[in-house]
Design a protein around this motif. Structure first.
Motif, PDB file in Angstrom:
ATOM      1  N   LYS A   1       0.828  -1.205   0.000  1.00 45.17           N
ATOM      2  CA  LYS A   1       0.000   0.000   0.000  1.00 45.17           C
ATOM      3  C   LYS A   1       0.864   1.258   0.000  1.00 45.17           C
ATOM      4  O   LYS A   1       0.555   2.222  -0.698  1.00 45.17           O
ATOM      5  CB  LYS A   1      -0.939   0.003   1.206  1.00 45.17           C
ATOM      6  CG  LYS A   1      -2.092  -0.947   1.054  1.00 45.17           C
ATOM      7  CD  LYS A   1      -2.994  -0.927   2.280  1.00 45.17           C
ATOM      8  CE  LYS A   1      -4.116  -1.924   2.133  1.00 45.17           C
ATOM      9  NZ  LYS A   1      -4.982  -1.973   3.316  1.00 45.17           N
ATOM     10  N   LYS A   2       1.934   1.238   0.787  1.00 46.57           N
ATOM     11  CA  LYS A   2       2.839   2.394   0.798  1.00 46.57           C
ATOM     12  C   LYS A   2       3.458   2.606  -0.574  1.00 46.57           C
ATOM     13  O   LYS A   2       3.587   3.731  -1.051  1.00 46.57           O
ATOM     14  CB  LYS A   2       3.930   2.206   1.855  1.00 46.57           C
ATOM     15  CG  LYS A   2       3.456   2.459   3.267  1.00 46.57           C
ATOM     16  CD  LYS A   2       4.566   2.302   4.263  1.00 46.57           C
ATOM     17  CE  LYS A   2       5.511   3.473   4.169  1.00 46.57           C
ATOM     18  NZ  LYS A   2       6.505   3.528   5.234  1.00 46.57           N
ATOM     19  N   ALA A   3       3.861   1.511  -1.225  1.00 47.05           N
ATOM     20  CA  ALA A   3       4.483   1.617  -2.551  1.00 47.05           C
ATOM     21  C   ALA A   3       3.463   2.023  -3.606  1.00 47.05           C
ATOM     22  O   ALA A   3       3.762   2.804  -4.504  1.00 47.05           O
ATOM     23  CB  ALA A   3       5.129   0.289  -2.932  1.00 47.05           C
ATOM     24  N   ALA A   4       2.245   1.519  -3.496  1.00 42.77           N
ATOM     25  CA  ALA A   4       1.227   1.777  -4.519  1.00 42.77           C
ATOM     26  C   ALA A   4       0.745   3.220  -4.504  1.00 42.77           C
ATOM     27  O   ALA A   4       0.382   3.764  -5.555  1.00 42.77           O
ATOM     28  CB  ALA A   4       0.043   0.836  -4.332  1.00 42.77           C
TER      29      ALA A   4
ATOM     30  N   HIS B   1       4.020   8.979  -3.003  1.00 47.23           N
ATOM     31  CA  HIS B   1       4.335  10.001  -4.003  1.00 47.23           C
ATOM     32  C   HIS B   1       5.777   9.939  -4.482  1.00 47.23           C
ATOM     33  O   HIS B   1       6.100  10.464  -5.536  1.00 47.23           O
ATOM     34  CB  HIS B   1       4.023  11.397  -3.447  1.00 47.23           C
ATOM     35  CG  HIS B   1       2.580  11.590  -3.149  1.00 47.23           C
ATOM     36  ND1 HIS B   1       1.622  11.683  -4.129  1.00 47.23           N
ATOM     37  CD2 HIS B   1       1.916  11.663  -1.970  1.00 47.23           C
ATOM     38  CE1 HIS B   1       0.433  11.830  -3.574  1.00 47.23           C
ATOM     39  NE2 HIS B   1       0.587  11.815  -2.261  1.00 47.23           N
ATOM     40  N   LYS B   2       6.640   9.325  -3.705  1.00 43.06           N
ATOM     41  CA  LYS B   2       8.046   9.268  -4.086  1.00 43.06           C
ATOM     42  C   LYS B   2       8.446   7.900  -4.640  1.00 43.06           C
ATOM     43  O   LYS B   2       9.603   7.661  -4.912  1.00 43.06           O
ATOM     44  CB  LYS B   2       8.928   9.619  -2.884  1.00 43.06           C
ATOM     45  CG  LYS B   2       8.747  11.055  -2.441  1.00 43.06           C
ATOM     46  CD  LYS B   2       9.704  11.429  -1.353  1.00 43.06           C
ATOM     47  CE  LYS B   2       9.504  12.886  -0.966  1.00 43.06           C
ATOM     48  NZ  LYS B   2      10.467  13.313   0.031  1.00 43.06           N
TER      49      LYS B   2
ATOM     50  N   ARG C   1       5.317   1.346  -8.362  1.00 39.85           N
ATOM     51  CA  ARG C   1       3.946   1.707  -8.002  1.00 39.85           C
ATOM     52  C   ARG C   1       2.955   0.838  -8.771  1.00 39.85           C
ATOM     53  O   ARG C   1       2.004   0.310  -8.202  1.00 39.85           O
ATOM     54  CB  ARG C   1       3.705   3.185  -8.316  1.00 39.85           C
ATOM     55  CG  ARG C   1       2.327   3.651  -7.922  1.00 39.85           C
ATOM     56  CD  ARG C   1       2.100   5.077  -8.286  1.00 39.85           C
ATOM     57  NE  ARG C   1       3.024   5.926  -7.521  1.00 39.85           N
ATOM     58  CZ  ARG C   1       3.005   7.232  -7.536  1.00 39.85           C
ATOM     59  NH1 ARG C   1       2.138   7.865  -8.284  1.00 39.85           N
ATOM     60  NH2 ARG C   1       3.848   7.926  -6.825  1.00 39.85           N
ATOM     61  N   VAL C   2       3.191   0.672 -10.062  1.00 35.53           N
ATOM     62  CA  VAL C   2       2.301  -0.146 -10.896  1.00 35.53           C
ATOM     63  C   VAL C   2       2.311  -1.598 -10.422  1.00 35.53           C
ATOM     64  O   VAL C   2       1.265  -2.234 -10.311  1.00 35.53           O
ATOM     65  CB  VAL C   2       2.711  -0.038 -12.380  1.00 35.53           C
ATOM     66  CG1 VAL C   2       2.026  -1.092 -13.224  1.00 35.53           C
ATOM     67  CG2 VAL C   2       2.392   1.349 -12.908  1.00 35.53           C
TER      68      VAL C   2
END
Length: 123
Positions: free
Chosen positions: A20-23, A26-27, A33-34
């Motif tokens: 969830k943090k990666a998805a 913002h950084k 993210r994908v």
């Protein structure tokens, strides 16, 4: 032609939190993210085609990342090592060139105000 069933995945609570943090971070790099979004949507039970539609990627991309996560977990979402071209210079040679380039040409006796690539090559 029958469609193969999607690989089931079941991230742990810690993995789900990191995903969830990666998805939604913002950084986070776009590719990470994908990948995290693919795994999270797949964990919700969505089929590969629906995940691909929601994330905006091809179905094959969803299959790849879903399979890698099922096999390896979080490390499976990282890029694999690629062979690539072997280095042209040894680390020692690269360090020597960098050291020379950081010196002023006058310190080495060269009548220059700054180094150029051909002059570094000749030195």
């Amino acid at each position: 032609m029958p469609v193969a069933a999607a690989r089931p995945i079941s991230p742990t609570a810690t993995e789900r939190h990191r995903l969830k943090k990666a998805a939604w971070g913002h950084k986070t790099e776009l590719r990470l993210r994908v990948r995290a979004q693919i795994v999270l949507l797949a964990d919700c039970g969505l089929p590969n085609a629906r995940v691909a539609e929601r994330v905006g990627v091809h179905v094959d991309t969803v299959r790849i990342w879903r399979s890698r996560f099922a096999e390896l977990g979080m490390p499976g979402l990282a890029d694999r090592k690629r062979t690539g071209r072997p280095p042209s210079f040894t680390p020692l040679q690269a360090a020597q060139v960098k050291a020379l380039a950081c010196q002023l040409p006058a310190e080495t006796g060269a009548p220059l105000s700054r180094w150029s690539t051909p002059e570094l090559e000749a030195a």
